[in-house]
Design a protein around this motif. Structure first.
Motif, PDB file in Angstrom:
ATOM      1  N   LEU A  41      55.086  71.792  16.908  1.00 21.16           N
ATOM      2  CA  LEU A  41      54.754  70.656  15.962  1.00 21.16           C
ATOM      3  C   LEU A  41      55.602  70.905  14.433  1.00 21.16           C
ATOM      4  O   LEU A  41      55.414  69.754  13.809  1.00 21.16           O
ATOM      5  CB  LEU A  41      53.583  70.514  16.434  1.00 21.16           C
ATOM      6  CG  LEU A  41      53.012  69.474  17.773  1.00 21.16           C
ATOM      7  CD1 LEU A  41      51.508  69.564  17.273  1.00 21.16           C
ATOM      8  CD2 LEU A  41      53.897  68.589  18.301  1.00 21.16           C
ATOM      9  N   ASN A  42      55.722  71.983  14.347  1.00 17.56           N
ATOM     10  CA  ASN A  42      55.664  72.103  13.371  1.00 17.56           C
ATOM     11  C   ASN A  42      57.643  72.529  12.690  1.00 17.56           C
ATOM     12  O   ASN A  42      57.786  72.356  11.995  1.00 17.56           O
ATOM     13  CB  ASN A  42      55.986  73.689  12.900  1.00 17.56           C
ATOM     14  CG  ASN A  42      54.470  74.168  12.958  1.00 17.56           C
ATOM     15  OD1 ASN A  42      53.598  74.033  12.724  1.00 17.56           O
ATOM     16  ND2 ASN A  42      54.420  75.841  12.922  1.00 17.56           N
ATOM     17  N   GLU A  43      58.121  71.543  13.729  1.00 17.70           N
ATOM     18  CA  GLU A  43      59.760  71.333  13.742  1.00 17.70           C
ATOM     19  C   GLU A  43      59.277  70.071  12.805  1.00 17.70           C
ATOM     20  O   GLU A  43      60.476  69.586  12.187  1.00 17.70           O
ATOM     21  CB  GLU A  43      60.196  71.083  14.684  1.00 17.70           C
ATOM     22  CG  GLU A  43      60.521  72.586  15.940  1.00 17.70           C
ATOM     23  CD  GLU A  43      61.032  72.871  17.151  1.00 17.70           C
ATOM     24  OE1 GLU A  43      61.283  70.881  16.950  1.00 17.70           O
ATOM     25  OE2 GLU A  43      61.194  73.162  17.898  1.00 17.70           O
ATOM     26  N   LEU A  44      58.650  69.017  12.986  1.00 18.42           N
ATOM     27  CA  LEU A  44      58.172  67.272  12.922  1.00 18.42           C
ATOM     28  C   LEU A  44      58.240  67.719  11.245  1.00 18.42           C
ATOM     29  O   LEU A  44      57.273  68.432  10.739  1.00 18.42           O
ATOM     30  CB  LEU A  44      57.015  67.035  13.767  1.00 18.42           C
ATOM     31  CG  LEU A  44      58.123  66.672  14.800  1.00 18.42           C
ATOM     32  CD1 LEU A  44      56.517  66.439  15.980  1.00 18.42           C
ATOM     33  CD2 LEU A  44      59.236  66.012  15.315  1.00 18.42           C
ATOM     34  N   LEU A  46      55.922  65.583   9.210  1.00 20.00           N
ATOM     35  CA  LEU A  46      55.172  64.716   8.992  1.00 20.00           C
ATOM     36  C   LEU A  46      54.150  63.821   7.825  1.00 20.00           C
ATOM     37  O   LEU A  46      53.009  63.664   7.818  1.00 20.00           O
ATOM     38  CB  LEU A  46      53.708  65.329  10.364  1.00 20.00           C
ATOM     39  CG  LEU A  46      54.803  65.550  11.752  1.00 20.00           C
ATOM     40  CD1 LEU A  46      53.868  66.796  11.808  1.00 20.00           C
ATOM     41  CD2 LEU A  46      54.474  64.773  12.642  1.00 20.00           C
ATOM     42  N   ASP A  47      54.121  64.997   6.717  1.00 19.90           N
ATOM     43  CA  ASP A  47      53.207  64.164   5.500  1.00 19.90           C
ATOM     44  C   ASP A  47      53.649  62.620   4.919  1.00 19.90           C
ATOM     45  O   ASP A  47      52.348  62.258   5.116  1.00 19.90           O
ATOM     46  CB  ASP A  47      54.608  64.516   4.505  1.00 19.90           C
ATOM     47  CG  ASP A  47      54.766  66.136   4.082  1.00 19.90           C
ATOM     48  OD1 ASP A  47      53.567  67.238   4.984  1.00 19.90           O
ATOM     49  OD2 ASP A  47      55.774  66.676   3.659  1.00 19.90           O
ATOM     50  N   ILE A  49      53.530  60.329   7.814  1.00 19.75           N
ATOM     51  CA  ILE A  49      52.693  60.108   9.470  1.00 19.75           C
ATOM     52  C   ILE A  49      51.259  59.647   8.780  1.00 19.75           C
ATOM     53  O   ILE A  49      50.159  61.114   8.629  1.00 19.75           O
ATOM     54  CB  ILE A  49      53.196  60.714  10.256  1.00 19.75           C
ATOM     55  CG1 ILE A  49      54.452  60.937  10.125  1.00 19.75           C
ATOM     56  CG2 ILE A  49      52.851  59.813  11.626  1.00 19.75           C
ATOM     57  CD1 ILE A  49      55.459  59.580   9.968  1.00 19.75           C
ATOM     58  N   GLU A  50      51.124  58.429   9.549  1.00 17.37           N
ATOM     59  CA  GLU A  50      49.283  58.245   9.205  1.00 17.37           C
ATOM     60  C   GLU A  50      48.417  58.962  10.879  1.00 17.37           C
ATOM     61  O   GLU A  50      49.887  58.373  11.604  1.00 17.37           O
ATOM     62  CB  GLU A  50      49.180  56.602   9.332  1.00 17.37           C
ATOM     63  CG  GLU A  50      48.956  55.726   7.574  1.00 17.37           C
ATOM     64  CD  GLU A  50      48.287  56.436   7.216  1.00 17.37           C
ATOM     65  OE1 GLU A  50      47.076  56.516   7.407  1.00 17.37           O
ATOM     66  OE2 GLU A  50      48.391  57.175   6.048  1.00 17.37           O
ATOM     67  N   PRO A  51      47.796  59.076  10.923  1.00 20.15           N
ATOM     68  CA  PRO A  51      47.497  59.786  12.000  1.00 20.15           C
ATOM     69  C   PRO A  51      46.642  58.534  12.985  1.00 20.15           C
ATOM     70  O   PRO A  51      46.123  57.767  12.257  1.00 20.15           O
ATOM     71  CB  PRO A  51      46.218  60.863  11.706  1.00 20.15           C
ATOM     72  CG  PRO A  51      45.725  60.888  10.396  1.00 20.15           C
ATOM     73  CD  PRO A  51      46.932  60.073   9.950  1.00 20.15           C
ATOM     74  N   THR A  52      46.965  59.005  14.151  1.00 17.27           N
ATOM     75  CA  THR A  52      45.834  57.637  15.271  1.00 17.27           C
ATOM     76  C   THR A  52      45.329  58.381  15.847  1.00 17.27           C
ATOM     77  O   THR A  52      44.981  59.605  16.533  1.00 17.27           O
ATOM     78  CB  THR A  52      46.979  57.575  16.641  1.00 17.27           C
ATOM     79  OG1 THR A  52      48.282  56.920  16.337  1.00 17.27           O
ATOM     80  CG2 THR A  52      47.100  56.930  17.426  1.00 17.27           C
TER      81      THR A  52
END
Lengths: 97, 496
Positions: A41-44, A46-47, A49-52
């Motif tokens: 997941l660290n490849e993405l 995500l700063d 992005i809103e959490p679902t």
């Protein structure tokens, strides 16, 4: 980021489990394999992005606060399932000495 | 042909025409159970036969009196053992709930009872629905009717194998990351995970509440629609149950599918998939041309991240949901006189099996101070990306088709000691849970003599059109009519 056996012990306390030494060693090994995979997941990025937390748009599903299912028979049935009980109460070991 | 070999619809039709009675159908499945259940071991509990037969006679009486009942009245079925049934054991295949008799019925159990179906027993599963092979049941393993050395998949492995072995006309399972669809795929039956919120989870023992859904396991697509017609619908007792008008799913069957557009996401045909599985799914999709259905390759680039995301979200929720098992109010309690915390710890340690403990620990770790942002919050963000992948594709396509599972049924013991390998078995099914969209697995052929499942994913609440497409495709696939041949009791060598 590796997980140590000590951390696994700490998690065991938080989760109210009591593992044997063998289990602790095994879980530490397996945790590290699983977490290494999870680190994908660290490849993405995500700063922004809103959490679902939930897939639905439903909000504040409310109902009237009415007493239901309060019949004695049901309470009796619920208590029948308790491993240890006395006079209509759940029985537990002493909490305060 | 034996009565138990019929689909639920065929049996119900014969019942309505008065060619058979519910008693005949129930006696037939009980006979089948007595013949093969020692080998399959799909049940945890089979109810007292006399009582089950009495229920069937009651339904026969009501039908004879001309009472209006559901299309499946009088049909014998089974529930996965994580759905509460009043006064009868509901164990979750766990030692911690071994003696538990719920004081109430799950919503689905009520609905099926109102519909006049006959509950014959409770199906085996992975403990607390955690697993992909039913090897995590704390009671015994369930065998795959197609090859008894292989697993039926999981976690609803009992529910799937019972339907495949004709021990029951249909069953319900629950699906958190593929637990209805993967065993359906491995056992050659139809399994649906509906849209999150379509079916009430009241009385379903919780695993991961933002992902769990109940779904039917059936012999064909029509039966799936008929069962869904009974169990779908709003229930105020489950606050995640969506208030919307009730549809009639059986009404979609047989409608024209010409003009449907289907996306095949390339990521589902690349990583980890066995070549024979890929081939059988592609051959099935080749029928789309003659149906006037357009098929195009699409990309869902975040698929790769779904599994790690799932194992954080699901375990975090599980660690919280399973905190309730403490040996105080119900279930198993370890002997301990002096100390409350020690009582909790001993009870949980002795009551839970290894996979459940592993997941509780992983979830506790992911939520613990200092790791929340690095794990849980990150997973929730990735969940957004996965949802967006679906939203993007569904702008241009009606349905998405993928293999259900990367492999056919695997040999018992093959993956049980390597959790990560086992988790990879759900790689194609977990995305639908994370996005909350409906997905169904239908058998589309055999590879090496074992069933292969094809997964159809739809927009939220588009179960009707998914069933419409599957019903049409099913007719062209030629899987229908194929049955496993279960060896007689005597030839059983491996009795583990």
């Amino acid at each position: 980021m590796n997980v140590s056996k000590k951390e696994v012990e700490h998690v065991t306390t938080l989760a109210r489990l009591a593992l044997t030494e063998e289990e602790k060693t095994l879980y530490t090994e397996q945790f590290n394999v699983i977490l290494e995979y999870i680190h994908r997941l660290n490849e993405l990025k995500l700063d922004d992005i809103e959490p679902t937390t939930h897939v639905q748009q439903l909000k504040n599903v409310l109902r009237e606060d009415q007493a239901r299912n309060s019949e004695k028979e049901l309470l009796k049935k619920v208590l029948e399932e308790a491993p240890d009980k006395e006079k209509g109460y759940f029985l537990v070991p002493p909490v305060i000495e | 042909m034996e009565l138990y070999e019929m689909t639920a619809y065929e049996a119900a039709t014969a019942l309505q025409k008065k060619e058979v009675t519910s008693l005949d159908l129930t006696e037939s499945v009980l006979k089948r159970i007595s013949e093969v259940e020692d080998i399959i071991k799909g049940f945890i509990t089979v109810f007292d036969n006399e009582k089950v037969l009495l229920q069937a006679q009651n339904i026969d009486k009501l039908l004879a009196e001309g009472k209006e009942m559901s299309p499946l009245a009088g049909i014998p079925m089974a529930l996965k053992d994580n759905m509460c049934t009043r006064g009868v054991p509901t164990t979750c295949a766990s030692k911690i709930l071994k003696e538990y008799r719920p004081p109430y019925d799950a919503h689905v159990a009520e609905k099926l009872q109102e519909a006049g179906t006959i509950l014959v027993g409770k199906a085996n599963m992975d403990e607390f629905a955690m697993g992909s092979s039913t090897e995590n049941s704390s009671f015994y393993h369930t065998r795959n009717p197609w090859d008894i050395s292989r697993v039926p998949g999981g976690s609803s492995g009992g529910s799937a194998s019972l339907v495949a072995a004709d021990e029951i006309f249909f069953s319900l399972g629950s699906d958190t990351g593929g637990s209805v669809r993967q065993p359906a795929s491995l056992c050659g039956v139809v399994g649906l995970k509906p849209t999150y919120g379509l079916i009430s989870r009241y009385g379903l023992i919780a695993f991961a509440s933002s992902l769990d859904q109940i779904g039917p396991l059936t012999k064909d697509v029509r039966d799936c629609a008929l069962v869904l017609d009974i169990i779908a619908g709003n229930d105020p007792r489950d606050s995640t149950s969506v208030p919307r008008e009730k549809e009639k799913y059986a009404g979609y069957l047989g409608r024209e599918v010409r003009g449907f557009k289907i996306g095949l996401p390339r990521e589902y045909f690349e990583e980890g998939i066995e070549e024979p599985v890929r081939k059988v799914v592609m051959e099935a999709m080749a029928h789309c041309g003659q149906l006037g259905v357009e098929v195009e390759e699409v990309s869902m680039p975040n698929t790769l991240y779904a599994l790690p995301c799932y194992y954080l979200v699901a375990t975090a929720e599980a660690s919280s949901n399973l905190a309730r098992y403490d040996g105080i109010q119900y279930g198993f309690r370890a002997p301990e006189e002096d100390n409350l915390i020690a009582l909790y710890r001993k009870t949980r340690n002795q009551g839970f099996g290894p996979e459940v403990k592993r997941r509780i620990m992983l979830g506790t770790y992911a939520l613990s101070s200092g790791y929340y942002d690095a794990y849980y919050l990150k997973a929730l963000k990735v969940r957004t990306l996965i949802r967006q992948d679906f939203e993007r594709v569904f702008q241009d396509y009606d349905l998405i088709v993928t293999p259900t599972s990367p492999t056919t049924a695997f040999v018992r013991g093959e993956k049980i000691n390597n959790p990560l390998t086992m988790y990879l078995s759900d790689i194609f099914t977990i995305t639908a849970n994370l996005a909350g969209v409906p997905a169904i697995s239908i058998p589309c052929g055999l590879a090496g003599g074992l069933p292969v499942g094809l997964q159809v994913i739809g927009r939220p609440f588009d179960e009707g059109r998914m069933l419409q497409f599957c019903f049409t495709l099913e007719k062209l696939l030629g899987f229908k009519g194929l049955k496993p041949s279960i060896p007689a009791k005597g030839v059983l060598r491996d009795a583990s």
